[in-house]
Write a protein that holds these residues in place. Sequence first.
Motif, PDB file in Angstrom:
ATOM      1  N   GLN A 134      61.239  28.093  39.182  1.00  0.00           N
ATOM      2  CA  GLN A 134      60.991  29.482  38.801  1.00  0.00           C
ATOM      3  C   GLN A 134      59.617  29.621  38.127  1.00  0.00           C
ATOM      4  OE1 GLN A 134      63.807  31.145  35.998  1.00  0.00           O
ATOM      5  NE2 GLN A 134      63.465  33.217  36.787  1.00  0.00           N
ATOM      6  N   ILE A 135      59.249  28.652  37.320  1.00  0.00           N
ATOM      7  CA  ILE A 135      57.930  28.681  36.671  1.00  0.00           C
ATOM      8  C   ILE A 135      56.824  28.651  37.719  1.00  0.00           C
ATOM      9  CG2 ILE A 135      56.346  27.300  35.258  1.00  0.00           C
ATOM     10  CD1 ILE A 135      58.772  26.607  33.482  1.00  0.00           C
ATOM     11  N   GLU A 136      56.968  27.814  38.731  1.00  0.00           N
ATOM     12  CA  GLU A 136      55.958  27.738  39.790  1.00  0.00           C
ATOM     13  C   GLU A 136      55.856  29.056  40.555  1.00  0.00           C
ATOM     14  OE1 GLU A 136      53.514  25.596  40.537  1.00  0.00           O
ATOM     15  OE2 GLU A 136      54.156  24.734  38.634  1.00  0.00           O
ATOM     16  N   GLU A 137      57.011  29.671  40.840  1.00  0.00           N
ATOM     17  CA  GLU A 137      56.999  30.971  41.524  1.00  0.00           C
ATOM     18  C   GLU A 137      56.298  32.025  40.676  1.00  0.00           C
ATOM     19  OE1 GLU A 137      61.033  31.986  42.424  1.00  0.00           O
ATOM     20  OE2 GLU A 137      61.313  30.279  43.772  1.00  0.00           O
ATOM     21  N   LEU A 138      56.584  32.024  39.383  1.00  0.00           N
ATOM     22  CA  LEU A 138      55.961  33.007  38.488  1.00  0.00           C
ATOM     23  C   LEU A 138      54.458  32.763  38.352  1.00  0.00           C
ATOM     24  CD1 LEU A 138      58.705  33.265  35.715  1.00  0.00           C
ATOM     25  CD2 LEU A 138      58.117  34.979  37.440  1.00  0.00           C
ATOM     26  N   ARG A 139      54.059  31.512  38.332  1.00  0.00           N
ATOM     27  CA  ARG A 139      52.620  31.204  38.274  1.00  0.00           C
ATOM     28  C   ARG A 139      51.901  31.692  39.527  1.00  0.00           C
ATOM     29  NH1 ARG A 139      52.477  25.156  35.610  1.00  0.00           N
ATOM     30  NH2 ARG A 139      52.667  25.866  33.460  1.00  0.00           N
ATOM     31  N   ALA A 140      52.527  31.475  40.684  1.00  0.00           N
ATOM     32  CA  ALA A 140      51.921  31.936  41.936  1.00  0.00           C
ATOM     33  C   ALA A 140      51.837  33.462  41.956  1.00  0.00           C
ATOM     34  CB  ALA A 140      52.724  31.427  43.130  1.00  0.00           C
ATOM     35  N   GLU A 141      52.893  34.119  41.505  1.00  0.00           N
ATOM     36  CA  GLU A 141      52.891  35.581  41.451  1.00  0.00           C
ATOM     37  C   GLU A 141      51.826  36.081  40.473  1.00  0.00           C
ATOM     38  OE1 GLU A 141      55.906  39.312  40.433  1.00  0.00           O
ATOM     39  OE2 GLU A 141      56.606  37.247  40.195  1.00  0.00           O
ATOM     40  N   ASN A 142      51.708  35.416  39.344  1.00  0.00           N
ATOM     41  CA  ASN A 142      50.710  35.787  38.343  1.00  0.00           C
ATOM     42  C   ASN A 142      49.295  35.640  38.913  1.00  0.00           C
ATOM     43  OD1 ASN A 142      49.423  36.434  35.999  1.00  0.00           O
ATOM     44  ND2 ASN A 142      50.054  34.622  34.867  1.00  0.00           N
ATOM     45  N   ALA A 143      49.041  34.556  39.618  1.00  0.00           N
ATOM     46  CA  ALA A 143      47.720  34.340  40.214  1.00  0.00           C
ATOM     47  C   ALA A 143      47.413  35.419  41.250  1.00  0.00           C
ATOM     48  CB  ALA A 143      47.650  32.951  40.843  1.00  0.00           C
ATOM     49  N   GLU A 144      48.403  35.779  42.060  1.00  0.00           N
ATOM     50  CA  GLU A 144      48.199  36.822  43.070  1.00  0.00           C
ATOM     51  C   GLU A 144      47.929  38.171  42.412  1.00  0.00           C
ATOM     52  OE1 GLU A 144      47.992  39.088  46.556  1.00  0.00           O
ATOM     53  OE2 GLU A 144      47.670  36.960  46.161  1.00  0.00           O
ATOM     54  N   LEU A 145      48.657  38.480  41.361  1.00  0.00           N
ATOM     55  CA  LEU A 145      48.440  39.755  40.666  1.00  0.00           C
ATOM     56  C   LEU A 145      47.066  39.797  39.996  1.00  0.00           C
ATOM     57  CD1 LEU A 145      51.977  40.350  39.128  1.00  0.00           C
ATOM     58  CD2 LEU A 145      50.916  41.565  41.036  1.00  0.00           C
ATOM     59  N   LYS A 146      46.635  38.684  39.426  1.00  0.00           N
ATOM     60  CA  LYS A 146      45.296  38.633  38.828  1.00  0.00           C
ATOM     61  C   LYS A 146      44.225  38.825  39.902  1.00  0.00           C
ATOM     62  CE  LYS A 146      46.029  35.854  34.697  1.00  0.00           C
ATOM     63  NZ  LYS A 146      45.717  34.585  34.023  1.00  0.00           N
ATOM     64  N   ARG A 147      44.438  38.212  41.065  1.00  0.00           N
ATOM     65  CA  ARG A 147      43.475  38.365  42.156  1.00  0.00           C
ATOM     66  C   ARG A 147      43.405  39.822  42.594  1.00  0.00           C
ATOM     67  NH1 ARG A 147      43.117  39.181  47.325  1.00  0.00           N
ATOM     68  NH2 ARG A 147      45.358  39.336  47.599  1.00  0.00           N
ATOM     69  N   ARG A 148      44.556  40.457  42.746  1.00  0.00           N
ATOM     70  CA  ARG A 148      44.586  41.855  43.179  1.00  0.00           C
ATOM     71  C   ARG A 148      44.024  42.785  42.114  1.00  0.00           C
ATOM     72  NH1 ARG A 148      50.529  42.820  45.158  1.00  0.00           N
ATOM     73  NH2 ARG A 148      49.881  44.950  44.759  1.00  0.00           N
ATOM     74  N   LEU A 149      44.187  42.428  40.864  1.00  0.00           N
ATOM     75  CA  LEU A 149      43.664  43.251  39.778  1.00  0.00           C
ATOM     76  C   LEU A 149      42.137  43.255  39.796  1.00  0.00           C
ATOM     77  CD1 LEU A 149      44.571  44.916  37.348  1.00  0.00           C
ATOM     78  CD2 LEU A 149      44.400  42.858  35.959  1.00  0.00           C
ATOM     79  N   GLY A 150      41.530  42.183  40.264  1.00  0.00           N
ATOM     80  CA  GLY A 150      40.079  42.090  40.311  1.00  0.00           C
ATOM     81  C   GLY A 150      39.455  42.773  41.512  1.00  0.00           C
ATOM     82  N   LEU A 151      40.249  43.330  42.405  1.00  0.00           N
ATOM     83  CA  LEU A 151      39.691  43.979  43.592  1.00  0.00           C
ATOM     84  C   LEU A 151      39.173  45.369  43.244  1.00  0.00           C
ATOM     85  CD1 LEU A 151      42.290  43.109  46.371  1.00  0.00           C
ATOM     86  CD2 LEU A 151      40.116  42.008  45.892  1.00  0.00           C
ATOM     87  N   ASN A 152      38.052  45.719  43.838  1.00  0.00           N
ATOM     88  CA  ASN A 152      37.527  47.079  43.723  1.00  0.00           C
ATOM     89  C   ASN A 152      36.840  47.428  45.035  1.00  0.00           C
ATOM     90  OD1 ASN A 152      34.936  45.941  43.707  1.00  0.00           O
ATOM     91  ND2 ASN A 152      34.886  45.848  41.490  1.00  0.00           N
ATOM     92  N   SER A 153      36.153  48.547  45.076  1.00  0.00           N
ATOM     93  CA  SER A 153      35.543  48.980  46.332  1.00  0.00           C
ATOM     94  C   SER A 153      34.370  48.088  46.740  1.00  0.00           C
ATOM     95  CB  SER A 153      35.069  50.425  46.212  1.00  0.00           C
ATOM     96  OG  SER A 153      34.053  50.530  45.235  1.00  0.00           O
ATOM     97  N   GLN A 154      33.841  47.304  45.815  1.00  0.00           N
ATOM     98  CA  GLN A 154      32.711  46.435  46.132  1.00  0.00           C
ATOM     99  C   GLN A 154      33.145  45.156  46.842  1.00  0.00           C
ATOM    100  OE1 GLN A 154      29.421  47.216  45.461  1.00  0.00           O
ATOM    101  NE2 GLN A 154      30.242  49.205  44.907  1.00  0.00           N
ATOM    102  N   ASN A 155      34.341  44.648  46.522  1.00  0.00           N
ATOM    103  CA  ASN A 155      34.744  43.362  47.086  1.00  0.00           C
ATOM    104  C   ASN A 155      36.019  43.455  47.929  1.00  0.00           C
ATOM    105  OD1 ASN A 155      36.686  43.674  45.133  1.00  0.00           O
ATOM    106  ND2 ASN A 155      35.913  42.064  43.803  1.00  0.00           N
ATOM    107  N   SER A 156      36.363  44.665  48.366  1.00  0.00           N
ATOM    108  CA  SER A 156      37.528  44.824  49.237  1.00  0.00           C
ATOM    109  C   SER A 156      37.335  46.084  50.080  1.00  0.00           C
ATOM    110  CB  SER A 156      38.802  44.941  48.397  1.00  0.00           C
ATOM    111  OG  SER A 156      38.828  46.182  47.725  1.00  0.00           O
TER     112      SER A 156
END
Length: 119
Positions: free
Chosen positions: A22-44
Motif C-alpha cells: 500500500q505504501i508503494e501504491e501511495l508513493r506512485a500515486e503521490n509522484a503522479e499527482l506531483k507531476r500533474r500539479l507541475g503541468l501548465n500551458s508551457q509544458n503540456s
Amino acid sequence: MSAGRRLSYEELADLVVRQAEQIEELRAENAELKRRLGLNSQNSSKPPASDSPFAKPAPKSLRRKSGRKPGGQPGHQGSTLAQVADPNERRRHEPGPCAGCGSDLAEAPEAGMERRQVF
C-alpha cells in the motif's frame, strides 16, 4: 483485526507485506499527482486559461545584476570620431519665408550657427 486479540507472527508478517504494498501504491500515486500539479500551458497541451493566476512566471534570464550602470564605466578611456578641420562638402542652410506672416527672412539677422559633421 480485533482490539482485544493478539495477532500471530504470520498475521503480523502478512500485515507488514500488505502495508508495504500500500505504501508503494501511495508513493506512485503521490509522484503522479506531483507531476500533474507541475503541468501548465508551457509544458503540456493545457490551454493558457487553465494556468493559475497566482503562479509566478519563470525568470526570463538567469543572469544576475552586476550593480553597474550600462555604458562606459568611470575611468574607462573612451574614443569618439573627431570632426575634421577641412570637410569634403559644406552646405549653408538659408531660412525660407516666415510661416506666420509670409515675409522674407533672408535679410534677418543671424540667430546662431551650428557646425555638424555627418560620418
